[in-house]
Write a protein that holds these residues in place. Structure first.
Motif, PDB file in Angstrom:
ATOM      1  N   ASP A 268     -14.310   1.768  40.887  1.00  0.00           N
ATOM      2  CA  ASP A 268     -14.257   3.235  40.949  1.00  0.00           C
ATOM      3  C   ASP A 268     -13.910   3.782  39.569  1.00  0.00           C
ATOM      4  O   ASP A 268     -12.747   4.030  39.248  1.00  0.00           O
ATOM      5  CB  ASP A 268     -13.215   3.690  41.975  1.00  0.00           C
ATOM      6  CG  ASP A 268     -13.609   3.304  43.384  1.00  0.00           C
ATOM      7  OD1 ASP A 268     -14.826   3.292  43.673  1.00  0.00           O
ATOM      8  OD2 ASP A 268     -12.719   3.001  44.179  1.00  0.00           O
ATOM      9  N   THR A 269     -14.939   3.952  38.753  1.00  0.00           N
ATOM     10  CA  THR A 269     -14.749   4.424  37.390  1.00  0.00           C
ATOM     11  C   THR A 269     -15.646   5.615  37.133  1.00  0.00           C
ATOM     12  O   THR A 269     -16.658   5.800  37.820  1.00  0.00           O
ATOM     13  CB  THR A 269     -15.060   3.320  36.366  1.00  0.00           C
ATOM     14  OG1 THR A 269     -16.429   2.925  36.515  1.00  0.00           O
ATOM     15  CG2 THR A 269     -14.144   2.116  36.555  1.00  0.00           C
TER      16      THR A 269
ATOM     17  N   SER B 118     -11.036  -2.348  39.454  1.00  0.00           N
ATOM     18  CA  SER B 118     -11.692  -1.433  40.380  1.00  0.00           C
ATOM     19  C   SER B 118     -13.069  -1.032  39.857  1.00  0.00           C
ATOM     20  O   SER B 118     -13.266  -0.845  38.652  1.00  0.00           O
ATOM     21  CB  SER B 118     -10.834  -0.175  40.567  1.00  0.00           C
ATOM     22  OG  SER B 118     -11.554   0.783  41.313  1.00  0.00           O
TER      23      SER B 118
ATOM     24  N   CYS C  73      -7.466  -2.961  36.210  1.00  0.00           N
ATOM     25  CA  CYS C  73      -7.182  -3.264  37.629  1.00  0.00           C
ATOM     26  C   CYS C  73      -8.383  -3.880  38.339  1.00  0.00           C
ATOM     27  O   CYS C  73      -8.259  -4.308  39.484  1.00  0.00           O
ATOM     28  CB  CYS C  73      -6.700  -2.006  38.358  1.00  0.00           C
ATOM     29  SG  CYS C  73      -7.984  -0.782  38.659  1.00  0.00           S
TER      30      CYS C  73
ATOM     31  N   CYS D 106     -10.606   5.074  34.971  1.00  0.00           N
ATOM     32  CA  CYS D 106     -10.547   4.435  36.284  1.00  0.00           C
ATOM     33  C   CYS D 106      -9.983   5.444  37.274  1.00  0.00           C
ATOM     34  O   CYS D 106      -8.917   6.012  37.037  1.00  0.00           O
ATOM     35  CB  CYS D 106      -9.656   3.184  36.231  1.00  0.00           C
ATOM     36  SG  CYS D 106      -9.509   2.373  37.834  1.00  0.00           S
ATOM     37  N   THR D 107     -10.701   5.677  38.358  1.00  0.00           N
ATOM     38  CA  THR D 107     -10.220   6.642  39.339  1.00  0.00           C
ATOM     39  C   THR D 107      -9.251   6.002  40.325  1.00  0.00           C
ATOM     40  O   THR D 107      -8.665   6.705  41.142  1.00  0.00           O
ATOM     41  CB  THR D 107     -11.402   7.293  40.093  1.00  0.00           C
ATOM     42  OG1 THR D 107     -12.206   6.265  40.671  1.00  0.00           O
ATOM     43  CG2 THR D 107     -12.261   8.119  39.155  1.00  0.00           C
ATOM     44  N   SER D 108      -9.034   4.689  40.244  1.00  0.00           N
ATOM     45  CA  SER D 108      -8.041   4.024  41.085  1.00  0.00           C
ATOM     46  C   SER D 108      -6.684   3.962  40.393  1.00  0.00           C
ATOM     47  O   SER D 108      -5.697   4.464  40.906  1.00  0.00           O
ATOM     48  CB  SER D 108      -8.497   2.602  41.433  1.00  0.00           C
ATOM     49  OG  SER D 108      -9.626   2.638  42.265  1.00  0.00           O
ATOM     50  N   CYS D 109      -6.634   3.363  39.202  1.00  0.00           N
ATOM     51  CA  CYS D 109      -5.340   3.249  38.495  1.00  0.00           C
ATOM     52  C   CYS D 109      -5.141   4.381  37.495  1.00  0.00           C
ATOM     53  O   CYS D 109      -4.080   4.490  36.891  1.00  0.00           O
ATOM     54  CB  CYS D 109      -5.212   1.891  37.823  1.00  0.00           C
ATOM     55  SG  CYS D 109      -6.281   1.667  36.370  1.00  0.00           S
TER      56      CYS D 109
ATOM     57  N   THR E  94     -16.568  -1.801  35.666  1.00  0.00           N
ATOM     58  CA  THR E  94     -15.299  -2.012  36.361  1.00  0.00           C
ATOM     59  C   THR E  94     -14.149  -1.824  35.377  1.00  0.00           C
ATOM     60  O   THR E  94     -14.280  -2.072  34.183  1.00  0.00           O
ATOM     61  CB  THR E  94     -15.220  -3.419  36.974  1.00  0.00           C
ATOM     62  OG1 THR E  94     -15.417  -4.382  35.947  1.00  0.00           O
ATOM     63  CG2 THR E  94     -16.268  -3.611  38.057  1.00  0.00           C
ATOM     64  N   CYS E  95     -13.043  -1.412  35.908  1.00  0.00           N
ATOM     65  CA  CYS E  95     -11.856  -1.178  35.095  1.00  0.00           C
ATOM     66  C   CYS E  95     -11.336  -2.529  34.563  1.00  0.00           C
ATOM     67  O   CYS E  95     -11.095  -3.448  35.345  1.00  0.00           O
ATOM     68  CB  CYS E  95     -10.775  -0.489  35.928  1.00  0.00           C
ATOM     69  SG  CYS E  95      -9.222  -0.261  35.039  1.00  0.00           S
TER      70      CYS E  95
END
Length: 187
Positions: free
Chosen positions: A156-157, A154, A152, A174-177, A148-149
């Protein structure tokens, strides 16, 4: 080798033994403040590298450390920093390297894990208890981690590189932030 216990009940010890125990406690109190040269937000104790502090027969403090990797290039700096810190406290010391049992990322303390996260570095997941002290099994299959990031939170890494600025870290994004970050590998 197990972690040193600094709790000493010297009331029933002979005077010479009380002196050695007091010296050991004093040395341990100094050694546990030395930081890792590659992860300066962690002490060697938080990283699980500091394995023990003893006093030998001639009164020299012997600090045992276990590298995160057997070829860790930071070992000489760790040794020098420990000897310097203990000398500044008026203690003559030497450092011994203990390669068995091999270091485990499970030895990182909770305080260390929190310090990593605060610094924006993803902490390793638990790898569980090892059986015995023999070789660590390795596979050549790709490493899959649920990371996890640390910024943030998330899940989605994406792995950017299995090899980070040091051997014990991998690089993720991180593909979110969209922030890049380092992850301490599980060992």
């Amino acid at each position: 080798m197990t972690a040193v216990s600094t709790r000493v009940d010297g009331l029933h010890e002979p005077p010479a033994r009380r002196g050695a125990a007091g010296l050991q406690e004093r040395a341990y109190a100094v050694a546990r403040t030395v930081t890792d040269p590659e992860l300066p937000m962690l002490t060697l104790e938080d990283l699980g590298v500091l394995r023990g502090v003893e006093v030998d027969a001639d009164g020299t403090v012997v600090v045992s450390i276990t590298p995160t990797y057997s070829g860790c290039p930071a070992m000489a700096t760790m040794r020098d920093d420990l000897v310097r810190a203990l000398a500044e406290a008026g203690l003559e010391a030497r450092v011994a390297v203990a390669l068995s049992p091999a270091w485990s990322s499970d030895w990182i303390s909770e305080r260390g894990r929190a310090a990593l996260a605060e610094a924006g570095i993803s902490a390793p997941h638990p790898v569980g208890r090892r059986v015995g002290s023999g070789p660590v099994p390795l596979t050549l299959a790709p490493t899959r981690r649920a990371v996890t990031c640390p910024r943030c939170g998330s899940a989605d890494t994406a792995l950017t590189s299995e090899f980070g600025p040091t051997s014990c870290k991998a690089l993720y994004r991180c593909t979110s932030c969209l922030e890049p970050f380092e992850h301490v590998k599980e060992i």
